[in-house]
Write an enzyme that holds these catalytic residues in place. Structure first.
Site, PDB file in Angstrom:
ATOM      1  N   GLY A   1      30.116  59.421   7.860  1.00  0.00           N
ATOM      2  CA  GLY A   1      30.752  60.552   8.368  1.00  0.00           C
ATOM      3  C   GLY A   1      30.717  60.623   9.876  1.00  0.00           C
ATOM      4  O   GLY A   1      29.989  60.012  10.366  1.00  0.00           O
TER       5      GLY A   1
ATOM      6  N   TYR B   1      31.868  63.638  11.732  1.00  0.00           N
ATOM      7  CA  TYR B   1      31.785  64.526  12.594  1.00  0.00           C
ATOM      8  C   TYR B   1      30.600  64.925  13.447  1.00  0.00           C
ATOM      9  O   TYR B   1      29.551  65.000  12.970  1.00  0.00           O
ATOM     10  CB  TYR B   1      32.262  65.994  11.664  1.00  0.00           C
ATOM     11  CG  TYR B   1      32.100  67.210  12.536  1.00  0.00           C
ATOM     12  CD1 TYR B   1      33.112  67.554  13.531  1.00  0.00           C
ATOM     13  CD2 TYR B   1      30.950  68.065  12.820  1.00  0.00           C
ATOM     14  CE1 TYR B   1      33.122  68.626  14.309  1.00  0.00           C
ATOM     15  CE2 TYR B   1      31.075  69.070  13.561  1.00  0.00           C
ATOM     16  CZ  TYR B   1      31.833  69.299  14.362  1.00  0.00           C
ATOM     17  OH  TYR B   1      31.778  70.353  15.160  1.00  0.00           O
TER      18      TYR B   1
ATOM     19  N   TYR C   1      38.302  66.082  14.284  1.00  0.00           N
ATOM     20  CA  TYR C   1      37.026  65.542  14.921  1.00  0.00           C
ATOM     21  C   TYR C   1      37.148  65.240  16.432  1.00  0.00           C
ATOM     22  O   TYR C   1      36.149  64.929  17.090  1.00  0.00           O
ATOM     23  CB  TYR C   1      35.987  64.667  14.224  1.00  0.00           C
ATOM     24  CG  TYR C   1      35.794  64.853  12.739  1.00  0.00           C
ATOM     25  CD1 TYR C   1      36.268  66.302  12.321  1.00  0.00           C
ATOM     26  CD2 TYR C   1      35.646  64.157  11.523  1.00  0.00           C
ATOM     27  CE1 TYR C   1      35.948  66.714  10.994  1.00  0.00           C
ATOM     28  CE2 TYR C   1      35.159  64.161  10.433  1.00  0.00           C
ATOM     29  CZ  TYR C   1      35.597  65.897  10.019  1.00  0.00           C
ATOM     30  OH  TYR C   1      35.431  66.110   8.400  1.00  0.00           O
TER      31      TYR C   1
ATOM     32  N   GLU D   1      42.620  68.945   4.328  1.00  0.00           N
ATOM     33  CA  GLU D   1      41.392  69.044   4.625  1.00  0.00           C
ATOM     34  C   GLU D   1      40.782  70.743   3.860  1.00  0.00           C
ATOM     35  O   GLU D   1      39.665  70.770   3.587  1.00  0.00           O
ATOM     36  CB  GLU D   1      41.239  69.136   6.207  1.00  0.00           C
ATOM     37  CG  GLU D   1      39.991  69.059   6.751  1.00  0.00           C
ATOM     38  CD  GLU D   1      39.922  68.608   8.023  1.00  0.00           C
ATOM     39  OE1 GLU D   1      40.705  68.080   8.466  1.00  0.00           O
ATOM     40  OE2 GLU D   1      38.801  68.932   8.732  1.00  0.00           O
TER      41      GLU D   1
ATOM     42  N   GLY E   1      22.401  67.720   3.996  1.00  0.00           N
ATOM     43  CA  GLY E   1      22.120  69.297   4.420  1.00  0.00           C
ATOM     44  C   GLY E   1      22.648  69.414   5.684  1.00  0.00           C
ATOM     45  O   GLY E   1      22.121  70.353   6.217  1.00  0.00           O
TER      46      GLY E   1
ATOM     47  N   TRP F   1      27.918  76.770  12.944  1.00  0.00           N
ATOM     48  CA  TRP F   1      28.916  76.710  11.670  1.00  0.00           C
ATOM     49  C   TRP F   1      28.033  76.719  10.282  1.00  0.00           C
ATOM     50  O   TRP F   1      28.668  76.566   9.382  1.00  0.00           O
ATOM     51  CB  TRP F   1      29.746  75.616  12.009  1.00  0.00           C
ATOM     52  CG  TRP F   1      29.501  74.234  12.228  1.00  0.00           C
ATOM     53  CD1 TRP F   1      28.974  73.698  13.178  1.00  0.00           C
ATOM     54  CD2 TRP F   1      29.424  73.066  11.036  1.00  0.00           C
ATOM     55  NE1 TRP F   1      28.686  72.509  13.302  1.00  0.00           N
ATOM     56  CE2 TRP F   1      28.651  72.018  11.715  1.00  0.00           C
ATOM     57  CE3 TRP F   1      29.315  73.326   9.650  1.00  0.00           C
ATOM     58  CZ2 TRP F   1      28.424  70.982  11.022  1.00  0.00           C
ATOM     59  CZ3 TRP F   1      29.205  71.943   9.144  1.00  0.00           C
ATOM     60  CH2 TRP F   1      28.695  70.779   9.768  1.00  0.00           C
TER      61      TRP F   1
ATOM     62  N   LYS G   1      26.534  61.469   7.784  1.00  0.00           N
ATOM     63  CA  LYS G   1      26.822  61.200   9.113  1.00  0.00           C
ATOM     64  C   LYS G   1      25.585  61.053  10.037  1.00  0.00           C
ATOM     65  O   LYS G   1      24.602  61.680  10.075  1.00  0.00           O
ATOM     66  CB  LYS G   1      27.442  62.640  10.029  1.00  0.00           C
ATOM     67  CG  LYS G   1      27.735  62.376  11.406  1.00  0.00           C
ATOM     68  CD  LYS G   1      26.630  62.888  12.337  1.00  0.00           C
ATOM     69  CE  LYS G   1      26.796  62.662  13.891  1.00  0.00           C
ATOM     70  NZ  LYS G   1      25.489  63.169  14.558  1.00  0.00           N
TER      71      LYS G   1
ATOM     72  N   GLU H   1      19.236  53.112   7.688  1.00  0.00           N
ATOM     73  CA  GLU H   1      18.538  53.661   6.466  1.00  0.00           C
ATOM     74  C   GLU H   1      19.348  54.264   5.578  1.00  0.00           C
ATOM     75  O   GLU H   1      19.108  53.760   4.233  1.00  0.00           O
ATOM     76  CB  GLU H   1      17.730  54.753   7.300  1.00  0.00           C
ATOM     77  CG  GLU H   1      16.760  55.612   6.339  1.00  0.00           C
ATOM     78  CD  GLU H   1      15.997  56.812   6.850  1.00  0.00           C
ATOM     79  OE1 GLU H   1      15.772  56.723   8.190  1.00  0.00           O
ATOM     80  OE2 GLU H   1      16.054  57.849   6.189  1.00  0.00           O
ATOM     81  N   ASN H   2      20.480  54.993   5.964  1.00  0.00           N
ATOM     82  CA  ASN H   2      21.333  55.610   4.964  1.00  0.00           C
ATOM     83  C   ASN H   2      21.981  54.822   4.218  1.00  0.00           C
ATOM     84  O   ASN H   2      22.458  54.911   3.056  1.00  0.00           O
ATOM     85  CB  ASN H   2      22.253  56.396   5.608  1.00  0.00           C
ATOM     86  CG  ASN H   2      21.567  57.577   6.410  1.00  0.00           C
ATOM     87  OD1 ASN H   2      20.271  57.898   6.026  1.00  0.00           O
ATOM     88  ND2 ASN H   2      22.110  58.088   7.342  1.00  0.00           N
TER      89      ASN H   2
END
Ligand code: NAP
Length: 307
Positions: free
Chosen positions: A18, A20, A52, A114, A217, A224, A267, A276-277
């Protein structure tokens, strides 16, 4: 490389980066560095958008990695998005062409609407009236969709899809007379606290891949994000399961979705967390653990999209 098929014959990597990040709070160049680190770590899918304000950095990173010989263009899967002010059908192709010019690429792999509602076209991306209220615009989503179909036919987008669509809006597109291509994917919020059981089942029946946004999360940016819902990564069940596999709560949250066929686009602009992700393909959760995580669903969104 962990891809799943799309209904139009193409395929999508189950894990993407991601991109953003609040442009006011993020140093210029962070996205460029993050995408390059992600590609080196093995990511092939990048999720971005004109709105973005860092799409030029994404394009530069991809082009630099191609020039280095690390990847070829066809290894990369880039998803771009049609913003709310560009729904009138005659604006769709010029808007995608503008994105391609910013990226300095010849095509995007996926182009998605979007949001299922339109703002007044013009230079203001968030047009507001004198009372501070958003100025919406009456458009026909089916006509916007036909313009996306034409972009696919022209080779500017390999696949086309949607984002933030509910079942009724998906059905409207799919029952359109003369439909040429159905949406291959629907990008929506999806993670252990918002598991989307009904939409996921509907999309499975219709061969529409769910791409889960905010899979960790969100950044919990109060401007926002609905922060009254507790932080996902502090969840005791995710952390306990993580302990068993020597993984973090983040890796468990991502693994949960990819294991049930939901694409995830976490992101991170932090080198260690980017890597890690990506480490979620070397273990699997048991059926019981999958059920335990499913039971965490609160049916509460972090991203309420109040506009
Ligand atoms: P997210 O991916 O759930 O979470 C991002 C936050 O988590 C960042 O603050 C990040 O900080 C942190 N993080 C990343 N990896 C972590 C880890 N391993 N451990 C702990 N914290 C970690 O949230 P998101 O950005 O809202 O959603 C992801 C992407 O989905 C967006 O970037 C965007 O591409 C897309 N999206 C689309 C829509 C839509 O309407 N279509 C809406 C929202 C989002 P660091 O960068 O410091 O690591």
């Amino acid at each position: 490389s962990h891809r799943i098929p799309l209904s139009d014959g193409n395929s999508i990597p189950l894990l993407g980066l991601g991109t953003y990040a609040d442009p006011q709070k993020t140093p210029k160049g962070s996205c460029l560095e993050a995408v390059k680190i992600a590609i080196d770590a093995g990511y092939r899918h990048i999720d971005g958008a004109f709105v973005y304000f860092n799409e030029h950095e994404v394009g530069q990173a991809i082009r630099e990695k191609i020039a280095e010989g690390k990847i070829k263009r066809e290894d990369i899967f880039y998803c771009g998005k049609l913003w709310n002010t560009c729904h009138p059908p005659e604006l769709v192709r010029p808007t995608l062409e503008k994105t391609l010019k910013i990226l300095q690429l010849d095509y995007v792999d996926l182009y998605i609407i979007e949001l299922p509602m339109a703002f007044k076209p013009g230079d203001a991306l968030y047009p507001k009236d004198e009372n501070g209220k958003f100025i919406y615009h009456e458009t026909d989503l089916c006509a916007t969709w036909e313009a996306l179909e034409a972009c696919k036919d022209a080779g500017l987008a390999k696949s086309i899809g949607v984002s933030n669509f509910n079942r009724r809006q998906l059905e409207m597109i799919m029952s359109k007379p003369g439909l040429k291509y159905k949406p291959v994917s629907n990008q929506v919020e999806c993670h252990p606290y918002f598991t989307q059981p009904k939409l996921l089942e509907f999309c499975r029946q219709h061969d529409i891949v769910i791409v889960g946004y905010s899979p960790l999360g969100t950044s919990r940016d109060e401007s926002w994000v609905n922060v009254s819902s507790p932080p996902l990564l502090k969840d005791p069940v995710l952390n306990a399961i993580g302990k068993k596999y020597n993984k973090t709560a983040a890796q468990i949250a991502l693994r949960f979705n990819v294991q049930r066929g939901v694409v995830v686009i976490p992101k991170s602009f932090n080198p260690q967390r980017i890597r890690e992700n990506f480490q979620i393909f070397d273990f699997s959760l048991t059926e019981k653990e999958m059920k335990e995580i499913e039971a965490l669903n609160k049916n509460v969104r972090y991203v309420e999209l109040l506009m």
